[in-house]
Design a protein around this motif. Structure first.
Motif, PDB file in Angstrom:
ATOM      1  N   GLU A 159     -36.164  83.655  13.070  1.00 32.50           N
ATOM      2  CA  GLU A 159     -37.361  84.421  12.717  1.00 32.50           C
ATOM      3  C   GLU A 159     -38.422  83.545  12.059  1.00 32.50           C
ATOM      4  O   GLU A 159     -39.622  83.793  12.203  1.00 32.50           O
ATOM      5  N   LEU A 160     -37.985  82.507  11.353  1.00 38.26           N
ATOM      6  CA  LEU A 160     -38.920  81.601  10.686  1.00 38.26           C
ATOM      7  C   LEU A 160     -39.427  80.489  11.609  1.00 38.26           C
ATOM      8  O   LEU A 160     -40.231  79.664  11.189  1.00 38.26           O
ATOM      9  N   GLY A 161     -38.924  80.465  12.849  1.00 43.69           N
ATOM     10  CA  GLY A 161     -39.442  79.515  13.817  1.00 43.69           C
ATOM     11  C   GLY A 161     -38.633  78.255  14.012  1.00 43.69           C
ATOM     12  O   GLY A 161     -39.093  77.327  14.683  1.00 43.69           O
ATOM     13  N   TYR A 162     -37.437  78.195  13.457  1.00 42.52           N
ATOM     14  CA  TYR A 162     -36.582  77.025  13.641  1.00 42.52           C
ATOM     15  C   TYR A 162     -35.808  77.114  14.959  1.00 42.52           C
ATOM     16  O   TYR A 162     -35.494  78.207  15.442  1.00 42.52           O
ATOM     17  N   HIS A 163     -35.480  75.962  15.520  1.00 43.02           N
ATOM     18  CA  HIS A 163     -34.533  75.867  16.624  1.00 43.02           C
ATOM     19  C   HIS A 163     -33.142  75.962  16.014  1.00 43.02           C
ATOM     20  O   HIS A 163     -32.806  75.220  15.091  1.00 43.02           O
ATOM     21  N   VAL A 164     -32.325  76.879  16.526  1.00 49.16           N
ATOM     22  CA  VAL A 164     -31.040  77.213  15.906  1.00 49.16           C
ATOM     23  C   VAL A 164     -29.889  76.819  16.822  1.00 49.16           C
ATOM     24  O   VAL A 164     -29.857  77.200  17.996  1.00 49.16           O
ATOM     25  N   THR A 165     -28.923  76.085  16.259  1.00 45.74           N
ATOM     26  CA  THR A 165     -27.703  75.733  16.981  1.00 45.74           C
ATOM     27  C   THR A 165     -26.499  76.275  16.228  1.00 45.74           C
ATOM     28  O   THR A 165     -26.353  76.052  15.020  1.00 45.74           O
ATOM     29  N   LEU A 166     -25.630  76.975  16.954  1.00 45.06           N
ATOM     30  CA  LEU A 166     -24.340  77.403  16.439  1.00 45.06           C
ATOM     31  C   LEU A 166     -23.265  76.478  17.000  1.00 45.06           C
ATOM     32  O   LEU A 166     -23.410  75.939  18.095  1.00 45.06           O
ATOM     33  N   VAL A 167     -22.174  76.321  16.263  1.00 46.88           N
ATOM     34  CA  VAL A 167     -21.086  75.443  16.692  1.00 46.88           C
ATOM     35  C   VAL A 167     -19.799  76.261  16.665  1.00 46.88           C
ATOM     36  O   VAL A 167     -19.283  76.598  15.600  1.00 46.88           O
ATOM     37  N   ARG A 168     -19.286  76.571  17.847  1.00 46.91           N
ATOM     38  CA  ARG A 168     -18.187  77.535  17.989  1.00 46.91           C
ATOM     39  C   ARG A 168     -16.961  77.180  17.159  1.00 46.91           C
ATOM     40  O   ARG A 168     -16.303  78.054  16.595  1.00 46.91           O
ATOM     41  N   ALA A 191     -29.733  82.353  19.020  1.00 46.28           N
ATOM     42  CA  ALA A 191     -29.527  80.905  18.954  1.00 46.28           C
ATOM     43  C   ALA A 191     -30.086  80.231  20.204  1.00 46.28           C
ATOM     44  O   ALA A 191     -29.998  80.759  21.307  1.00 46.28           O
ATOM     45  N   HIS A 192     -30.659  79.041  20.012  1.00 42.02           N
ATOM     46  CA  HIS A 192     -31.192  78.267  21.124  1.00 42.02           C
ATOM     47  C   HIS A 192     -30.103  77.436  21.800  1.00 42.02           C
ATOM     48  O   HIS A 192     -30.254  77.038  22.953  1.00 42.02           O
ATOM     49  N   ALA A 193     -29.030  77.151  21.077  1.00 40.01           N
ATOM     50  CA  ALA A 193     -27.909  76.400  21.629  1.00 40.01           C
ATOM     51  C   ALA A 193     -26.631  76.852  20.934  1.00 40.01           C
ATOM     52  O   ALA A 193     -26.633  77.113  19.732  1.00 40.01           O
ATOM     53  N   ILE A 194     -25.548  76.958  21.710  1.00 41.37           N
ATOM     54  CA  ILE A 194     -24.223  77.255  21.172  1.00 41.37           C
ATOM     55  C   ILE A 194     -23.291  76.208  21.755  1.00 41.37           C
ATOM     56  O   ILE A 194     -23.020  76.196  22.958  1.00 41.37           O
ATOM     57  N   LEU A 195     -22.817  75.311  20.900  1.00 42.50           N
ATOM     58  CA  LEU A 195     -22.068  74.135  21.322  1.00 42.50           C
ATOM     59  C   LEU A 195     -20.682  74.123  20.698  1.00 42.50           C
ATOM     60  O   LEU A 195     -20.401  74.906  19.786  1.00 42.50           O
ATOM     61  N   ASP A 196     -19.824  73.235  21.185  1.00 42.74           N
ATOM     62  CA  ASP A 196     -18.641  72.904  20.421  1.00 42.74           C
ATOM     63  C   ASP A 196     -18.895  71.590  19.681  1.00 42.74           C
ATOM     64  O   ASP A 196     -19.936  70.940  19.888  1.00 42.74           O
ATOM     65  N   THR A 197     -17.988  71.193  18.827  1.00 44.34           N
ATOM     66  CA  THR A 197     -18.241  70.037  17.975  1.00 44.34           C
ATOM     67  C   THR A 197     -18.426  68.762  18.791  1.00 44.34           C
ATOM     68  O   THR A 197     -19.287  67.934  18.482  1.00 44.34           O
ATOM     69  N   GLY A 198     -17.628  68.584  19.832  1.00 43.74           N
ATOM     70  CA  GLY A 198     -17.786  67.406  20.672  1.00 43.74           C
ATOM     71  C   GLY A 198     -19.160  67.317  21.287  1.00 43.74           C
ATOM     72  O   GLY A 198     -19.779  66.239  21.331  1.00 43.74           O
ATOM     73  N   GLU A 199     -19.671  68.444  21.767  1.00 45.93           N
ATOM     74  CA  GLU A 199     -21.023  68.474  22.327  1.00 45.93           C
ATOM     75  C   GLU A 199     -22.074  68.187  21.265  1.00 45.93           C
ATOM     76  O   GLU A 199     -23.060  67.486  21.515  1.00 45.93           O
ATOM     77  N   LEU A 200     -21.858  68.722  20.066  1.00 48.23           N
ATOM     78  CA  LEU A 200     -22.788  68.464  18.980  1.00 48.23           C
ATOM     79  C   LEU A 200     -22.839  66.987  18.620  1.00 48.23           C
ATOM     80  O   LEU A 200     -23.926  66.407  18.485  1.00 48.23           O
ATOM     81  N   VAL A 201     -21.675  66.375  18.471  1.00 43.34           N
ATOM     82  CA  VAL A 201     -21.614  64.949  18.114  1.00 43.34           C
ATOM     83  C   VAL A 201     -22.317  64.127  19.191  1.00 43.34           C
ATOM     84  O   VAL A 201     -23.101  63.213  18.879  1.00 43.34           O
ATOM     85  N   ALA A 202     -22.089  64.438  20.465  1.00 44.21           N
ATOM     86  CA  ALA A 202     -22.750  63.715  21.547  1.00 44.21           C
ATOM     87  C   ALA A 202     -24.262  63.907  21.496  1.00 44.21           C
ATOM     88  O   ALA A 202     -25.032  62.955  21.732  1.00 44.21           O
ATOM     89  N   ALA A 203     -24.701  65.123  21.190  1.00 44.23           N
ATOM     90  CA  ALA A 203     -26.131  65.382  21.118  1.00 44.23           C
ATOM     91  C   ALA A 203     -26.776  64.647  19.950  1.00 44.23           C
ATOM     92  O   ALA A 203     -27.887  64.129  20.063  1.00 44.23           O
ATOM     93  N   ILE A 204     -26.069  64.591  18.809  1.00 44.94           N
ATOM     94  CA  ILE A 204     -26.593  63.834  17.667  1.00 44.94           C
ATOM     95  C   ILE A 204     -26.675  62.367  18.007  1.00 44.94           C
ATOM     96  O   ILE A 204     -27.669  61.691  17.704  1.00 44.94           O
ATOM     97  N   GLU A 205     -25.628  61.851  18.654  1.00 46.85           N
ATOM     98  CA  GLU A 205     -25.642  60.450  19.075  1.00 46.85           C
ATOM     99  C   GLU A 205     -26.804  60.176  20.025  1.00 46.85           C
ATOM    100  O   GLU A 205     -27.486  59.160  19.932  1.00 46.85           O
ATOM    101  N   GLY A 206     -27.038  61.125  20.949  1.00 47.62           N
ATOM    102  CA  GLY A 206     -28.134  60.960  21.899  1.00 47.62           C
ATOM    103  C   GLY A 206     -29.498  60.954  21.245  1.00 47.62           C
ATOM    104  O   GLY A 206     -30.420  60.307  21.734  1.00 47.62           O
ATOM    105  N   GLY A 207     -29.625  61.664  20.149  1.00 50.49           N
ATOM    106  CA  GLY A 207     -30.910  61.718  19.465  1.00 50.49           C
ATOM    107  C   GLY A 207     -31.267  60.469  18.710  1.00 50.49           C
ATOM    108  O   GLY A 207     -32.427  60.270  18.342  1.00 50.49           O
TER     109      GLY A 207
END
Length: 209
Positions: A159-168, A191-207
């Motif tokens: 609601e405040l305009g943030y991109h939101v990621t949940l981690v299952r 939520a804009h993305a719903i990931l598992d931890t492995g996907e999150l770690v890969a996405a952080i690494e990619g960033g």
């Protein structure tokens, strides 16, 4: 879903990492243990937070109100969780249960935001202010509980305009159907993305590139 996260604009929100939730002997741990162990909660929280710190992603602790004598007793409308806390004294200030788990201690550069009274980490706290001051546009929610504080904080963030990621698998709830509701029914509505931890770690690494 392929995601990447600019570490300069991303924050991991670690919600309610208290001993009462996460540690053997905690008051609430017995209700969470089955789901927490099924998803590998503790290891996934460790991985998510460590990856964030290594990449330079801001980590914010988003703690629930630590119970003190007299809390909620004169309120007109304490919610069911608050009424339960009045009886059990979960997260009591000054108690072991009200301390953060030993693996999730604030480090220099982390932010510990004001304690939330209800379920949203934003309501009546400085979380939004802190995120704005740190230039954050993307928030990743991990911690507890999936269908209460994680969901409420995520909805408020949207609601405040943030991109939101949940981690299952970096959260838990008391029953499997609560996890299903959080990630398969309710999460996709905000939520804009719903990931598992492995996907999150890969996405952080990619960033980091």
């Amino acid at each position: 879903m392929s995601e990447s996260y600019d570490p300069r604009r991303t924050a991991v929100l670690l919600v309610d990492p208290f001993n009462d939730f996460l540690s053997e002997g905690g008051k609430i741990w017995p209700r969470l243990q089955a789901q927490a162990e099924e998803v590998g909660l503790l290891d996934n929280l460790r991985s998510a937070v460590a990856s964030a710190r290594e990449a330079g992603v801001q980590v914010l602790f988003v703690p629930h109100r630590r119970w003190e004598p007299g809390d909620y007793e004169t309120w007109d409308h304490p919610n069911p969780t608050q009424r339960s806390i009045m009886k059990t004294h979960s997260f009591a200030r000054g108690s072991w249960g009200g301390e953060f788990h030993s693996d999730f201690q604030p480090r220099p550069g982390d932010v510990v935001v004001q304690e939330h009274w209800g379920q949203s980490g934003f309501a009546n706290t400085d979380l939004d202010f802190q995120l704005k001051q740190h230039g954050i546009s993307h928030v990743v929610l991990v911690g507890l509980l999936a269908n209460t504080c994680i969901e409420s904080t995520g909805r408020f963030a949207m609601e405040l305009g943030y991109h939101v990621t949940l981690v299952r698998d970096a959260t838990a709830a008391f029953r499997p159907e609560m996890m299903q509701a959080a990630h398969e029914l309710n999460g996709p509505t905000f939520a804009h993305a719903i990931l598992d931890t492995g996907e999150l770690v890969a996405a952080i690494e990619g960033g980091k590139a």
